[in-house]
Design a protein around this motif. Structure first.
Motif, mmCIF file in Angstrom:
data_model
loop_
_atom_site.group_PDB
_atom_site.id
_atom_site.type_symbol
_atom_site.label_atom_id
_atom_site.label_comp_id
_atom_site.label_asym_id
_atom_site.label_seq_id
_atom_site.Cartn_x
_atom_site.Cartn_y
_atom_site.Cartn_z
ATOM 1 N N ILE A 137 0.851 -1.188 0.000
ATOM 2 C CA ILE A 137 0.000 0.000 0.000
ATOM 3 C C ILE A 137 0.887 1.238 0.000
ATOM 4 O O ILE A 137 1.599 1.500 0.958
ATOM 5 N N SER A 142 -6.380 3.628 -0.723
ATOM 6 C CA SER A 142 -6.268 2.399 -1.506
ATOM 7 C C SER A 142 -7.328 1.423 -1.030
ATOM 8 O O SER A 142 -7.657 1.391 0.164
ATOM 9 N N THR A 154 -5.569 -4.199 -5.997
ATOM 10 C CA THR A 154 -5.719 -3.017 -5.155
ATOM 11 C C THR A 154 -6.054 -1.834 -6.041
ATOM 12 O O THR A 154 -5.345 -1.552 -7.014
ATOM 13 N N GLU A 156 -6.019 1.947 -6.460
ATOM 14 C CA GLU A 156 -5.246 3.032 -5.868
ATOM 15 C C GLU A 156 -5.800 4.390 -6.286
ATOM 16 O O GLU A 156 -5.985 4.658 -7.471
#
Length: 221
Positions: A137, A142, A154, A156
Motif C-alpha cells: 500500500i 487504496s 488493489t 489506488e
C-alpha cells in the motif's frame, strides 16, 4: 463512402441486428408463457419461492458474520480473525487526515448494506505497518480486494473512479463489480448524473485506455 461513413453504417447494421434478435427473444418468451398450463406456473412459483428462501438464509448468515455494515478494524483484530471469516473482503486503507479517504468512506457506507455478501471494512495505515508492507500500500486511499480469500487487486486513488472527487456511488459499485468481489447488477449504460464526468459504460473521461492504477494527485503513503 469514406471510412467514417462505413463505420457508422456497420454500427447501424449491428444495432438493427441486435434489436431484431432481442425482439425475437421477447416474442419467443411471450409464446412460451402463453403455452404454459397451471402446473407449469406452479412449478415456476415454487422454484422462485425456494430461491428467495435460500437468499434470505444466505443474508441472515452473512449478517450474523458481521457483514452489512462498514466497520473499522485494527490490524491485530483483522489478522487474528475478522479477515478470515469472509470469502470476499473490501479493505479501505485510509489516513484520518485525508479528505479523499472521507469521500470514499461515504460511498462504502452506502454500499455495505446493499452488497452484504462481501465484508466492507477500513484499516488505518498509520497503525497497520505489516499489512501495508504485505499488500504494498503506497497510495492513499487504496482499496484492497480479496475474492475467495485471495488478494486479487488493489484500487489506488481515484483514477478508477474518474480521477475526480465528485463521482457517483454507483461508479464505486460498478468498479467493485469488475473485480468480482460483489455481484453488481446495476445499470451500466450511463451515469445517473450527466455532470459526473463519465461517458458510455461508466468509463472515466480521463482514462483513455480503460482502467488505470494510481497516479494523479493522490497521496503517497
Amino acid at each position: 463512402m469514406d471510412q467514417r461513413q462505413m463505420m457508422e453504417s456497420m454500427v447501424e447494421q449491428s444495432l438493427l441486428k441486435a434489436a431484431s434478435v432481442a425482439e425475437q427473444q421477447i416474442d419467443n418468451e411471450i409464446k412460451r408463457l402463453d403455452e404454459m398450463d397451471d402446473d407449469d406456473l406452479e412449478a415456476i412459483r415454487a422454484k422462485r419461492l425456494a430461491a428467495m428462501k435460500k437468499e434470505q438464509e444466505n443474508k441472515f448468515k452473512h449478517l450474523q458474520n458481521g457483514h452489512g455494515s462498514y466497520r473499522e478494524y485494527s490490524e491485530h483484530d483483522f489478522l487474528k480473525g475478522e479477515g478470515s471469516k469472509s470469502d470476499n473482503v473490501i479493505i479501505h486503507f485510509f489516513r484520518p487526515t485525508s479528505e479523499r479517504c472521507g469521500i470514499l468512506d461515504r460511498h462504502l457506507e452506502i454500499l455495505a448494506p446493499k452488497y452484504y455478501s462481501a465484508r466492507f471494512c477500513k484499516i488505518n495505515v498509520e497503525k497497520a505497518e505489516f499489512l501495508c508492507k504485505r499488500l504494498m500500500i503506497v497510495v492513499i486511499p487504496s482499496v484492497a480486494i480479496f475474492v475467495n480469500k485471495k488478494h486479487k487487486e488493489t484500487i489506488e486513488g481515484f483514477d478508477d473512479f474518474g480521477g475526480r472527487d465528485d463521482f457517483d456511488t454507483e461508479v464505486v459499485a460498478w468498479r467493485l463489480g469488475v473485480s468480482g468481489v460483489i455481484n453488481y447488477t446495476g445499470d451500466c449504460t450511463g451515469p445517473s448524473d450527466p455532470n459526473s464526468g463519465y461517458k458510455g459504460i461508466f468509463m472515466p473521461t480521463r482514462a483513455s485506455g480503460g482502467i488505470r492504477r494510481g497516479g494523479g494527485d493522490d497521496e503517497d503513503d
